[in-house]
Motif scaffolding. Sequence first.
Motif, PDB file in Angstrom:
ATOM      1  N   TYR A 163      70.792  44.923  42.087  1.00 32.10           N
ATOM      2  CA  TYR A 163      69.906  46.037  42.415  1.00 32.10           C
ATOM      3  C   TYR A 163      68.446  45.621  42.251  1.00 32.10           C
ATOM      4  O   TYR A 163      68.079  44.965  41.268  1.00 32.10           O
ATOM      5  N   SER A 179      69.986  47.087  47.500  1.00 33.57           N
ATOM      6  CA  SER A 179      71.178  46.678  46.781  1.00 33.57           C
ATOM      7  C   SER A 179      71.982  45.706  47.630  1.00 33.57           C
ATOM      8  O   SER A 179      71.954  45.760  48.868  1.00 33.57           O
ATOM      9  N   TYR A 203      69.211  54.204  40.417  1.00 29.41           N
ATOM     10  CA  TYR A 203      70.451  53.531  40.046  1.00 29.41           C
ATOM     11  C   TYR A 203      71.609  54.531  39.939  1.00 29.41           C
ATOM     12  O   TYR A 203      72.732  54.253  40.391  1.00 29.41           O
TER      13      TYR A 203
END
Length: 338
Positions: free
Chosen positions: A228, A209, A241
């Motif tokens: 991401y 990320s 996530y």
Amino acid sequence: MATIPPRTLPASWYTSKPLYQLERRAVFLKSWYLLGPIIKFAPGTSVDYEFAGVHLTVNAAPPTDPSDQPHTPSITVLDSTTGTPLRHHTTTTGLIFTAISPLAPSFHTFFPNLEATLSAVDFTARPHRRSISYSGHFNWKTMIDGYQECLHCQYTHPAFSLLYPPTFYAVKNHHNWCQHYADAARPDDGLFLYFLPNCTLNVYGGGMSLFRVCPTEEPGRTRMEFDYYNVVEGEAFEEYYKFVRQVADEDFELCETVQGNLERGIYAEGVLNSVKENGVAYYQQRVLEMVLEQHQEDRQQARTRGAEGAATSTLAVEHAPARHGNSIPNRAIVEASA
């Protein structure tokens, strides 16, 4: 002789509009910014960015050599307002950085020895999965303060702390960039990097990320941008996530609370732990150094023009730090150009 501990920047540096304008010229126009791995920029597309009021567009042209890999397009970076090409640099492992003005030094001058650290990871190996952006009620430095230390992690990030216990957390400062170690005895377990002034890179939990802390004209308002990447998709990616977003949301809530206290005058200035908060002390010292250098440049230019005082309106920033670290001289007033 006892070492004098480093002190924080004063609270007024998180709430002053004229101070931000000085930061913009002193720090942001003279820095380099992480845009992302080259894999983010699909051939034939463009991506827009904005840093400290400078709008830019990254154009990815299809590769001229048909045998080239599809994720290695030819990249150009343009000032969206003027159409002027901006300098950019692609590392050997696929990360793209850009400068936003000619005032910035070369990439390797600004980030010396960074490429050696980046060489350990192939940043094109994880496809881009998702990007999000939203506004927060806090100064850009409020978020960087939190990223640059992990004293808050055990309380604020219980899930993250199970994977990376803050007991072993350490930060090594380099020139304009910092590397965080979840366990100093295992330096290859995760890659956490901060790039002055406002970009981060985090490789852990099976993915990668990036986030950018983008200041606005209002010192108490910041735009957060996240990208991401992960080799997995579908439900597997959603689990990753969910985890990383939980950490980001916890930081967001903490930063808004801190900013509220700064704006209400609850906090003015304090002392930093020279070991546990050395990352905060380092980046704040660099900001202070750059601001003071810009202030001196402004005053010299005003003298040269013979119009000092007429060409510049000034703001006396209250609670300026008496001493920051062990190398910054006393300073009672910082003047910010209008």
